[in-house]
Design an enzyme around this catalytic site. Structure first.
Site, PDB file in Angstrom:
ATOM      1  CB  SER A  82       9.559   6.059  -9.190  1.00 61.72           C
ATOM      2  OG  SER A  82      10.007   5.283 -10.274  1.00 61.72           O
TER       3      SER A  82
ATOM      4  CB  THR B 195      -0.943  -0.056   1.224  1.00 63.59           C
ATOM      5  OG1 THR B 195      -1.611  -1.333   1.202  1.00 63.59           O
ATOM      6  CG2 THR B 195      -1.986   1.041   1.173  1.00 63.59           C
TER       7      THR B 195
ATOM      8  CG  ASN C 197      12.697   5.509 -13.569  1.00 62.10           C
ATOM      9  OD1 ASN C 197      12.479   5.902 -12.440  1.00 62.10           O
ATOM     10  ND2 ASN C 197      11.734   5.257 -14.434  1.00 62.10           N
TER      11      ASN C 197
ATOM     12  CD  GLU D  95      10.552  -0.700  -8.755  1.00 59.88           C
ATOM     13  OE1 GLU D  95      10.171   0.385  -9.216  1.00 59.88           O
ATOM     14  OE2 GLU D  95       9.808  -1.694  -8.617  1.00 59.88           O
TER      15      GLU D  95
ATOM     16  CG  ASN E  97      10.042   3.405 -16.540  1.00 63.84           C
ATOM     17  OD1 ASN E  97       9.827   4.535 -16.128  1.00 63.84           O
ATOM     18  ND2 ASN E  97       9.149   2.435 -16.451  1.00 63.84           N
TER      19      ASN E  97
ATOM     20  CE  LYS F 286       5.123   3.190 -16.809  1.00 60.95           C
ATOM     21  NZ  LYS F 286       5.076   2.758 -15.423  1.00 60.95           N
TER      22      LYS F 286
ATOM     23  N   GLY G 136      -0.180   1.310  -4.996  1.00 62.60           N
ATOM     24  CA  GLY G 136      -1.244   0.471  -4.434  1.00 62.60           C
ATOM     25  C   GLY G 136      -2.219   1.282  -3.602  1.00 62.60           C
TER      26      GLY G 136
ATOM     27  CB  ALA H 223       3.504   6.099  -4.429  1.00 61.00           C
TER      28      ALA H 223
END
Lengths: 321, 321
Positions: free
Chosen positions: A260, A8, A198, A272, A194, A190, A12, A10
């Site tokens: 992010s 839960t 990113n 990630e 990214n 995408k 979810g 940013a």
């Protein structure tokens, strides 16, 4: 219709809150903020209007989540090694898995965790949002969702009736929703954004605006995008060059954005890297395609990531330096 | 025998002081530290023994420097656009130019500043040294000098009698001196180290030891070296692969070192990007050789450099971001 949200944060928290607000029953798995959210609910500060979600079905343990129709996976992909322990036990047989995670290779990970033949969907979130204080989520910009069905090796599955049903829930929840007949294409496209933005935002400590305003970095971003395009082609996914140019143009006009990955870096969280760079590079290398710039970006980021993490956040394979 | 030193920093100050200590007359051009050095001389803190050079022929204006036999150029290459104003006026006709600067392409710059046919020599300093307080130089490690004669386009000139004479001065000054029959080979071979380790030390904020201890960066350093080797080959300079492996091994065993480029970066000074990356890339591109990793390193460093400089230190072509 019941939804479970695993993670839960940013993503979810934001999408789960919108679903619950539209009348669906949503169960949220929380860790650090469990007690706070159980007591105070979730606060969404959104450019589309703030709202307070209360009460919330908060869970600290996946075993207390009742059987749901859809399970949203919204953890950082760096936490996927814990997925086996974070998914409710009934997931192997019941419920549709829909991952809202970044990058490439998360759907096959999920497919391996459940019985063969279970439905796994991939969702791509085009959103600028981040966590604030406990139970608070800040939604700055965008917010659309693209959903596609996963088939072995990202074989295109077309638009199924199930996808149409899912889309209707999301649209009722006021989420702009697109359906992807070819999830692999959507994922690679995408990555086109990214990988350069990113990745370079961490190496350069720069916002999107600072990057595209510098002609050297604008050129490098284009060259990295071209390598992503070649990697996609090695997997049978054709991305038109026009997509790349359009993406560069739209990045130049969007508001300055801290990616992010840069936010994770600044919070000293693991990056990630597998989903954004490691897996895409591995499948392209498997087809004999050399991608020098993407490889170099991955090498630089692995170093920066290892030297940045807080004690206890280190991967087990950490190399001392 | 009279020497002039243009640029009395970590290199010019150190080597000039050794020459004067050996009995030669040396004239030092200074800028910021002129008054201090005029009054207090130079203090060399060296792993080979500290010494104090006093008095010193200090000059704030190149016009006051008497005609010398040899002019050492020891400015940062980023200052070379000012060379025309920093060289004594008699240099066009008198004195041998010996540059102690980094990278590739500085000798042709010098050759263009003086009358055709004037002797230009290149000197490569293998030294770990840096400036301390005003008039202070810290010499940590190494200290040898390799000298070669420059010919148009780095055509090998062999070992000339002039080089032998120069070497005898330096050796009397207790500087380990080697003569390079092929200056281009020596320059490219030094770039083999400077490109990966100077460049990556800034991007990663890392010492040499941290870089080679990380397997990802060790691999990237080797790949960058391989590109330098290809660039050299495009200029007719053959560097054996064994040189590359030997250099990686010796870097792994040397004491942790903050590279000169990282020191410049930390002091918010302009980085020597043209000499280390820009010129080598340009000549290789001129021969149609693509060097993706070197190009990417250059792109990243140009961005970092521009955003790092102090006000007033910006290049005129600065791009706002």
């Amino acid at each position: 219709m019941r939804y479970a949200v695993i993670g839960t944060g940013a993503i979810g928290g934001f999408y789960g809150a919108k679903l619950q607000r539209s009348g669906l029953e949503v169960h949220f798995l929380l860790h650090k903020d469990y007690a706070h959210v159980q007591r105070h609910g979730l606060k969404i500060y959104s450019k589309d209007g703030d709202f307070h979600l209360y009460p919330v079905h908060a869970h600290a343990d996946p075993a207390t989540i009742p059987v749901c129709d859809v399970v949203l996976i919204a953890l950082k992909t760096t936490q996927n090694y814990r997925l086996k322990d974070l998914l409710p036990p009934w997931v192997a047989d019941q419920g549709i898995l829909l991952t809202l995670q970044n990058g490439l290779g998360v759907e096959p990970q999920l497919a391996r965790l459940v019985h063969p033949g279970r439905v796994v969907l991939g969702g791509l979130c085009f959103i600028c949002s981040h966590r604030g204080a406990a139970g608070e989520i800040h939604h700055q910009d965008y917010g659309s969702l693209t959903i596609g069905a996963y088939g072995d090796g990202y074989q295109p599955q077309g638009v199924t009736p199930l996808l149409e049903t899912m889309a209707s829930h999301w649209r009722q929840a006021d989420v702009q929703t697109f359906l992807a007949p070819d999830l692999g294409y959507a994922r690679w496209k995408k990555l086109l954004w990214n990988v350069p933005f990113n990745g370079l935002s961490v190496v350069l400590s720069a916002t999107t605006t600072e990057m595209v305003a510098d002609p050297h970095i604008h050129a490098l971003a284009r060259e990295l995008m071209e390598e992503v395009r070649q990697a996609a082609a090695s997997q049978g996914v054709a991305i038109p060059t026009a997509d790349l140019e359009q993406m560069l143009r739209s990045t130049a006009t969007m508001a300055p954005y801290v990616t992010s990955m840069k936010r994770d870096y600044d919070r000293k969280m693991p990056l990630e890297l597998d989903a954004i760079l490691g897996y895409p590079l591995a499948v392209a290398h498997g087809k004999g395609v050399a991608l020098p710039r993407m490889t170099m970006l991955h090498q630089l980021l692995q170093h920066l990531d290892r030297h940045n993490r807080l004690p206890g956040e280190e991967a087990p394979e950490k190399v001392s330096a």
